[in-house]
Design a protein around this motif. Structure first.
Motif, PDB file in Angstrom:
ATOM      1  N   SER A  73      15.444  -5.275  -5.413  1.00  0.00           N
ATOM      2  CA  SER A  73      16.476  -4.322  -5.807  1.00  0.00           C
ATOM      3  C   SER A  73      15.858  -3.019  -6.291  1.00  0.00           C
ATOM      4  O   SER A  73      14.738  -3.006  -6.808  1.00  0.00           O
ATOM      5  CB  SER A  73      17.340  -4.895  -6.939  1.00  0.00           C
ATOM      6  OG  SER A  73      18.021  -6.063  -6.530  1.00  0.00           O
ATOM      7  N   ASN A  95      20.754  -3.893  -3.714  1.00  0.00           N
ATOM      8  CA  ASN A  95      20.315  -5.274  -3.873  1.00  0.00           C
ATOM      9  C   ASN A  95      20.054  -5.890  -2.504  1.00  0.00           C
ATOM     10  O   ASN A  95      20.498  -5.367  -1.479  1.00  0.00           O
ATOM     11  CB  ASN A  95      21.373  -6.087  -4.614  1.00  0.00           C
ATOM     12  CG  ASN A  95      21.653  -5.566  -6.012  1.00  0.00           C
ATOM     13  OD1 ASN A  95      20.759  -5.049  -6.684  1.00  0.00           O
ATOM     14  ND2 ASN A  95      22.890  -5.717  -6.456  1.00  0.00           N
ATOM     15  N   TYR A 146      24.816   7.333  -8.712  1.00  0.00           N
ATOM     16  CA  TYR A 146      23.849   6.243  -8.614  1.00  0.00           C
ATOM     17  C   TYR A 146      24.065   5.445  -7.333  1.00  0.00           C
ATOM     18  O   TYR A 146      25.162   5.420  -6.774  1.00  0.00           O
ATOM     19  CB  TYR A 146      23.990   5.298  -9.813  1.00  0.00           C
ATOM     20  CG  TYR A 146      23.860   5.963 -11.148  1.00  0.00           C
ATOM     21  CD1 TYR A 146      24.994   6.336 -11.867  1.00  0.00           C
ATOM     22  CD2 TYR A 146      22.606   6.223 -11.709  1.00  0.00           C
ATOM     23  CE1 TYR A 146      24.884   6.949 -13.105  1.00  0.00           C
ATOM     24  CE2 TYR A 146      22.490   6.831 -12.950  1.00  0.00           C
ATOM     25  CZ  TYR A 146      23.627   7.193 -13.638  1.00  0.00           C
ATOM     26  OH  TYR A 146      23.510   7.804 -14.871  1.00  0.00           O
ATOM     27  N   ARG A 173      17.424   0.945  -8.055  1.00  0.00           N
ATOM     28  CA  ARG A 173      18.564   1.777  -8.450  1.00  0.00           C
ATOM     29  C   ARG A 173      18.162   3.239  -8.312  1.00  0.00           C
ATOM     30  O   ARG A 173      17.243   3.692  -8.992  1.00  0.00           O
ATOM     31  CB  ARG A 173      18.981   1.499  -9.885  1.00  0.00           C
ATOM     32  CG  ARG A 173      20.288   2.190 -10.276  1.00  0.00           C
ATOM     33  CD  ARG A 173      20.504   2.131 -11.769  1.00  0.00           C
ATOM     34  NE  ARG A 173      21.875   2.476 -12.148  1.00  0.00           N
ATOM     35  CZ  ARG A 173      22.199   2.981 -13.332  1.00  0.00           C
ATOM     36  NH1 ARG A 173      21.266   3.187 -14.250  1.00  0.00           N
ATOM     37  NH2 ARG A 173      23.463   3.274 -13.604  1.00  0.00           N
ATOM     38  N   SER A 186      19.025   7.327  -8.553  1.00  0.00           N
ATOM     39  CA  SER A 186      19.823   8.265  -9.338  1.00  0.00           C
ATOM     40  C   SER A 186      19.763   9.642  -8.682  1.00  0.00           C
ATOM     41  O   SER A 186      18.758  10.005  -8.066  1.00  0.00           O
ATOM     42  CB  SER A 186      19.290   8.377 -10.764  1.00  0.00           C
ATOM     43  OG  SER A 186      19.347   7.142 -11.440  1.00  0.00           O
ATOM     44  N   GLN A 190      23.020   1.503  -6.537  1.00  0.00           N
ATOM     45  CA  GLN A 190      22.386   0.217  -6.825  1.00  0.00           C
ATOM     46  C   GLN A 190      22.199  -0.508  -5.503  1.00  0.00           C
ATOM     47  O   GLN A 190      23.180  -0.749  -4.784  1.00  0.00           O
ATOM     48  CB  GLN A 190      23.240  -0.617  -7.776  1.00  0.00           C
ATOM     49  CG  GLN A 190      22.672  -1.993  -8.065  1.00  0.00           C
ATOM     50  CD  GLN A 190      21.374  -1.949  -8.841  1.00  0.00           C
ATOM     51  OE1 GLN A 190      21.238  -1.178  -9.796  1.00  0.00           O
ATOM     52  NE2 GLN A 190      20.411  -2.767  -8.444  1.00  0.00           N
TER      53      GLN A 190
END
Length: 114
Positions: free
Chosen positions: A17, A82, A78, A19, A21, A80
């Motif tokens: 994963s 996964n 953002y 994240r 920004s 995210q």
């Protein structure tokens, strides 16, 4: 002048994963739909996801794995990510949706490999 500054990319193994920004400056961030795009080596830039007043929208290849969100107080969007796959390897960019040609930032590189 609107500027986008993407961050959070890196090297990750399949299944991992990250994240991302994107900090936007110089414009009225909260009124515009925002999106993440990506460009894989040798391919054209493509839309990954966008967020507007109607909610969130994803390209089929990332549905169920990626989540786009925004914090208007921070002028930040953002992504995210996964269950990353090697085919997610690309430079990721944020921009308005539809994009504005003058707003592209440097992007952030995501590499998924074992």
């Amino acid at each position: 002048q609107v500027q986008m500054a993407e961050s959070g990319g890196g090297f990750v193994q399949p299944g991992g994963s990250l994240r991302l920004s994107c900090a936007a400056s110089g414009g009225i961030f909260s009124i515009h739909p925002m999106a993440w795009y990506r460009q894989a080596p040798g391919k054209e830039r493509e839309l990954v996801a966008f967020i507007d007043n109607g909610g969130t929208h994803y390209t089929d290849s990332v549905k169920g794995r990626f989540t786009i969100s925004r914090d208007n107080a921070k002028n930040t969007v953002y992504l995210q990510m996964n269950s990353l796959k090697p085919e997610d390897t690309a430079v990721y960019y944020c921009n308005q949706y539809p994009y504005m040609s003058d707003f592209w930032g440097q992007g952030t590189l995501v590499t998924v490999s074992s």
